[in-house]
Enzyme design. Structure first.
Site, mmCIF file in Angstrom:
data_model
loop_
_atom_site.group_PDB
_atom_site.id
_atom_site.type_symbol
_atom_site.label_atom_id
_atom_site.label_comp_id
_atom_site.label_asym_id
_atom_site.label_seq_id
_atom_site.Cartn_x
_atom_site.Cartn_y
_atom_site.Cartn_z
ATOM 1 N N ASP B 20 0.854 -1.194 0.000
ATOM 2 C CA ASP B 20 0.000 0.000 0.000
ATOM 3 C C ASP B 20 0.887 1.242 0.000
ATOM 4 O O ASP B 20 1.939 1.263 0.638
ATOM 5 C CB ASP B 20 -0.853 -0.039 1.283
ATOM 6 N N ASP B 119 -4.030 2.537 -4.881
ATOM 7 C CA ASP B 119 -2.788 2.586 -4.101
ATOM 8 C C ASP B 119 -2.445 1.259 -3.441
ATOM 9 O O ASP B 119 -1.608 1.208 -2.560
ATOM 10 C CB ASP B 119 -2.852 3.708 -3.055
ATOM 11 N N GLU B 120 -3.105 0.199 -3.833
ATOM 12 C CA GLU B 120 -2.842 -1.088 -3.202
ATOM 13 C C GLU B 120 -2.725 -2.182 -4.250
ATOM 14 O O GLU B 120 -3.539 -2.229 -5.178
ATOM 15 C CB GLU B 120 -3.998 -1.445 -2.248
#
Lengths: 118, 430
Positions: B20, B119-120
């Site tokens: 992340d 974002d992961e």
């Protein structure tokens, strides 16, 4: 589009953005921040605004262009001709850590702190 | 007592990382301003000129000091907060996400790489150790590369399956340096079972948590030691999944992606409104604009749909007794804007009870190729054909000159949002 026209339009856009955000609102402090951004290979110009006695700050990017010294000189001289606001210079190779190092004035008067120190 | 962990040969064992980017949007803005992402006091605020403007992300400092984070509204930000407000630049975040994922892909093949959100991402490095070293070494290399190239801090959860990796990330890795944590089956009692709140657990929301509470299950330990048959009876296969999840077991495989079946595919758009909408006409206008947007997407993909649904979220969910409503109906297969607008308005009026509205969505399902057209008994074929041509012409004009070049009259009425939203990326500043 040739380079000269591109530069002229870029500067025109920057100054128009500057005029848009620099409204001379009463009890408001304005200043400029220039960032040499090696991560994105660009220079960015920001205008900052802060109301009197407020801690809340707003920042707006008014220009972003390729990391080229000659372009930078043109942009910088244009903004200096157009504005008398203070300019703070930053460099992403030395990311600043306002909280850790600046106790009294997180915005002004500090130098760059090496990233490794964080 | 036998437990699901008794036979290790039946457990999925991989080296999965869930990675992340820490406060991604806020970190990108901090770097852009030459500030270290962990020391910044930045909140990314969408539509900052409106009191209803929404914080999309905030630096760790803002979260810690002022509890400013995702979904904080502009009017909740006070002048005495030491916070820097920045406009979002969604296109840039998407570009950076691609760049960061390129780094992840250096450590495994594409089949074992799964982007989970902006974002992961998950990567399976089971077969990468000969080249790159242990899990911790790989995680450290990824963190260093991402920081050196983008200035972004990444946090890495490591587990033997995607669930353990995700839980390690959310509950340990994100909290402190070195921003890494490893959760394994051996550590289930000291990790998963120590989570206090059921709703903190991935896949269990507040409603499910309430239902579990009602049958005497108050934490993950209770869930792991509950009667599986009872869970199955109450929740179906989800009950079985929750039971195994409570033991840290997750059989999902990164190489086997979920692909929606064509009959389940649909097109939809939604909006969180900038203020409470109480006038039916204003809500109609927004619904119509969203229906127009969905119809445009259907035509762009040369498909049509025959089930339309609207979703309405109330502003005062507690006062209203429920959070909103959804309604759907079957229509003749269509991709015409007028048809969708008419159906969306009908559905809205059929269920709306007058409460202030804050979320609106329109979705069209049961998609088919737009190779045939169903003629209506109530409209002449010539008129229908002319309407189809009109929609196509509007699409062409918008394609050439942008959305704002031609808008419907209602977009000039109170409550309309389409003109302001034209050019936004994901509803936020591009």
């Amino acid at each position: 589009m040739d380079k000269e026209t591109e530069l002229r339009l870029g500067i025109k856009s920057m100054l128009s953005q500057y005029d848009h955000y620099f409204t001379r609102a009463p009890h408001t402090r304005y200043w400029l921040v220039v960032v040499d951004n090696h991560f994105e290979n660009c220079y960015s110009f920001f205008i900052y605004t802060q109301r009197f006695k407020a801690k809340l700050v707003k920042s707006y990017e008014i220009a972003c262009f390729k990391r080229d010294k000659s372009l930078y000189k043109h942009y910088l001289s244009s903004v200096k001709q157009h504005s008398n606001l203070n300019i703070e210079y930053r460099d992403t190779r030395h990311l600043i850590c306002p909280d850790k190092y600046i106790q009294k004035d997180p915005i002004h008067g500090h130098g760059a702190i090496p990233t490794s120190a964080t | 007592m036998t437990t699901p962990l008794d036979d290790p040969t039946r457990l999925p064992v991989h080296d999965i990382m869930c990675i992340d980017c820490k406060s991604f949007y806020a970190s990108v803005e901090a770097i852009r301003r030459g500030i270290h992402p962990l020391a910044a006091d930045i909140a990314v605020l969408s539509k900052g000129d409106s009191p209803g403007g929404l914080v999309l992300a905030a630096s760790p400092n803002c979260k810690k000091r002022y509890h400013v984070g995702l979904s904080t509204r502009r009017f909740q930000l006070r002048d005495d907060m030491q916070v820097e407000l920045a406009e979002p630049r969604m296109a840039d975040y998407i570009r950076k996400n691609y760049g960061i994922n390129r780094i992840y892909r250096q450590f495994t093949d594409d089949a074992h790489w799964y982007p989970y959100s902006i974002d992961e991402s998950f990567i399976d490095v089971t077969h990468s150790h000969n080249l790159f070293g242990s899990n911790e070494e790989i995680a450290t290399q990824i963190q260093k590369k991402v920081f050196d190239q983008f200035g972004i801090i990444t946090t890495v959860g490591i587990g033997q399956n995607p669930l353990l990796a995700k839980l390690a990330l959310d509950n340990e890795a994100k909290k402190s340096t070195p921003w890494q944590a490893t959760w394994t089956y051996d550590r289930v009692p000291e990790t998963i079972w120590k989570l206090d709140d059921l709703a903190d657990f991935w896949s269990i929301g507040s409603r499910t948590a309430k239902k579990l509470n009602a049958i005497g299950i108050h934490n993950l330990y209770d869930l792991a030691h509950a009667d599986r048959a009872l869970l199955h009876q109450r929740f179906g296969v989800i009950g079985d999944a929750m039971y195994f999840h409570a033991w840290g077991i997750d059989y999902s495989d990164l190489t086997r992606r979920y692909l929606p079946r064509s009959e389940n595919k649909g097109y939809g758009n939604s909006q969180v409104l900038m203020r409470d909408y109480t006038q039916p006409r204003e809500i109609e206008v927004v619904l119509s604009e969203i229906a127009d947007q969905v119809a445009g997407r259907l035509r762009h993909h040369q498909v049509q749909g025959e089930v339309i649904s609207v979703g309405i979220g109330y502003a005062d969910a507690e006062e209203a007794g429920n959070s909103g409503f959804g309604a759907q109906m079957k229509i003749d297969p269509t991709n015409r804007t007028d048809d969708l607008i008419r159906a969306a308005r009908f559905l809205f009026h059929s269920k709306w009870n007058g409460h202030a509205v804050r979320n609106v969505s329109v979705r069209v399902n049961r998609i088919s190729q737009a190779s045939t057209m169903q003629l209506s008994l109530f409209e002449s074929a010539e008129k229908e054909e002319a309407n189809v041509l009109l929609d196509q012409t509007i699409d062409k004009i918008r394609q050439l000159y942008g959305y704002k070049a031609i808008v419907r009259g209602y977009s000039k009425e109170n409550g309309a949002t389409a003109i302001d939203r034209a050019g936004l990326v994901g509803g936020h500043h591009g």
